[in-house]
Design a protein around this motif. Structure first.
Motif, PDB file in Angstrom:
ATOM      1  N   VAL A  90       0.845  -1.205   0.000  1.00  0.00           N
ATOM      2  CA  VAL A  90       0.000   0.000   0.000  1.00  0.00           C
ATOM      3  C   VAL A  90       0.873   1.245   0.000  1.00  0.00           C
ATOM      4  O   VAL A  90       0.636   2.187  -0.765  1.00  0.00           O
ATOM      5  CB  VAL A  90      -0.965  -0.010   1.216  1.00  0.00           C
ATOM      6  CG1 VAL A  90      -1.604   1.350   1.420  1.00  0.00           C
ATOM      7  CG2 VAL A  90      -2.040  -1.070   1.025  1.00  0.00           C
ATOM      8  N   SER A  91       1.901   1.276   0.846  1.00  0.00           N
ATOM      9  CA  SER A  91       2.739   2.482   0.932  1.00  0.00           C
ATOM     10  C   SER A  91       3.528   2.706  -0.354  1.00  0.00           C
ATOM     11  O   SER A  91       3.829   3.842  -0.706  1.00  0.00           O
ATOM     12  CB  SER A  91       3.679   2.400   2.133  1.00  0.00           C
ATOM     13  OG  SER A  91       4.662   1.407   1.930  1.00  0.00           O
ATOM     14  N   LYS A  92       3.867   1.631  -1.060  1.00  0.00           N
ATOM     15  CA  LYS A  92       4.603   1.756  -2.313  1.00  0.00           C
ATOM     16  C   LYS A  92       3.733   2.397  -3.397  1.00  0.00           C
ATOM     17  O   LYS A  92       4.214   3.179  -4.210  1.00  0.00           O
ATOM     18  CB  LYS A  92       5.060   0.358  -2.759  1.00  0.00           C
ATOM     19  CG  LYS A  92       6.224   0.366  -3.708  1.00  0.00           C
ATOM     20  CD  LYS A  92       6.877  -1.002  -3.794  1.00  0.00           C
ATOM     21  CE  LYS A  92       5.951  -1.992  -4.490  1.00  0.00           C
ATOM     22  NZ  LYS A  92       6.620  -3.267  -4.778  1.00  0.00           N
ATOM     23  N   LYS A  93       2.439   2.088  -3.389  1.00  0.00           N
ATOM     24  CA  LYS A  93       1.530   2.597  -4.416  1.00  0.00           C
ATOM     25  C   LYS A  93       0.993   3.995  -4.108  1.00  0.00           C
ATOM     26  O   LYS A  93       0.672   4.748  -5.014  1.00  0.00           O
ATOM     27  CB  LYS A  93       0.343   1.645  -4.586  1.00  0.00           C
ATOM     28  CG  LYS A  93       0.738   0.303  -5.099  1.00  0.00           C
ATOM     29  CD  LYS A  93      -0.002   0.006  -6.336  1.00  0.00           C
ATOM     30  CE  LYS A  93       0.387  -1.375  -6.806  1.00  0.00           C
ATOM     31  NZ  LYS A  93       0.378  -1.472  -8.215  1.00  0.00           N
ATOM     32  N   LEU A  94       0.864   4.323  -2.828  1.00  0.00           N
ATOM     33  CA  LEU A  94       0.269   5.602  -2.431  1.00  0.00           C
ATOM     34  C   LEU A  94       1.343   6.535  -1.879  1.00  0.00           C
ATOM     35  O   LEU A  94       2.243   6.111  -1.178  1.00  0.00           O
ATOM     36  CB  LEU A  94      -0.803   5.387  -1.362  1.00  0.00           C
ATOM     37  CG  LEU A  94      -1.944   4.459  -1.747  1.00  0.00           C
ATOM     38  CD1 LEU A  94      -2.903   4.315  -0.576  1.00  0.00           C
ATOM     39  CD2 LEU A  94      -2.681   4.969  -2.967  1.00  0.00           C
ATOM     40  N   ALA A  95       1.217   7.792  -2.195  1.00  0.00           N
ATOM     41  CA  ALA A  95       2.177   8.793  -1.717  1.00  0.00           C
ATOM     42  C   ALA A  95       1.644   9.441  -0.442  1.00  0.00           C
ATOM     43  O   ALA A  95       1.149  10.555  -0.450  1.00  0.00           O
ATOM     44  CB  ALA A  95       2.412   9.840  -2.790  1.00  0.00           C
TER      45      ALA A  95
END
Length: 132
Positions: A90-95
């Protein structure tokens, strides 16, 4: 005058709703593609119905349900066991400034809808709700 975002019963802010929906989509995509390195989790089709975030966006609660309702008892445990990997995805896809702590609960929305529908079909309730 500033608006108090943390007032009781005020409901989620637009930002909470937007971030929750982004997390929901990302989780659903990761689970559908089988990007998690857990064969037990990858063999299940899991629906992510909703994600609710805390006002500070540090905690996200995902309401999940296995497709067909099979494995309801084990799905939350499997997701919790893989929480770190899902959080990383999730953190990789969302800023976002912080990767939210993911929590999982069974989505009981469909059960409540079925129960409501069953109650509304009872003769006593139907008599009360129909107009003369």
């Amino acid at each position: 005058m500033t608006k108090n975002r943390f007032k009781e019963g005020g409901g989620p802010s637009q930002r909470q709703l937007r971030v929750g929906e982004l997390i929901r989509r990302t989780l659903a995509e990761v689970l559908a593609r089988g990007d998690v390195h857990d064969p037990e989790l990858n063999r299940m089709s899991i629906t992510v119905g909703e994600v609710r975030t805390s006002p500070d966006l540090r905690v996200a609660t995902a309401y999940v349900l296995p497709l067909g309702g099979e494995g309801r008892d084990e799905v939350v445990g499997l997701l919790a066991r893989n929480k770190g990997e899902l959080r990383h995805a999730v953190s990789k896809k969302l800023a976002l400034k912080f990767a939210p702590d993911l929590r999982f609960q069974l989505d009981e929305t469909f059960d409540r809808m079925d129960e409501t529908r069953r109650m509304l079909q009872q003769d006593a309730v139907r008599r009360d709700t129909e107009g003369e």
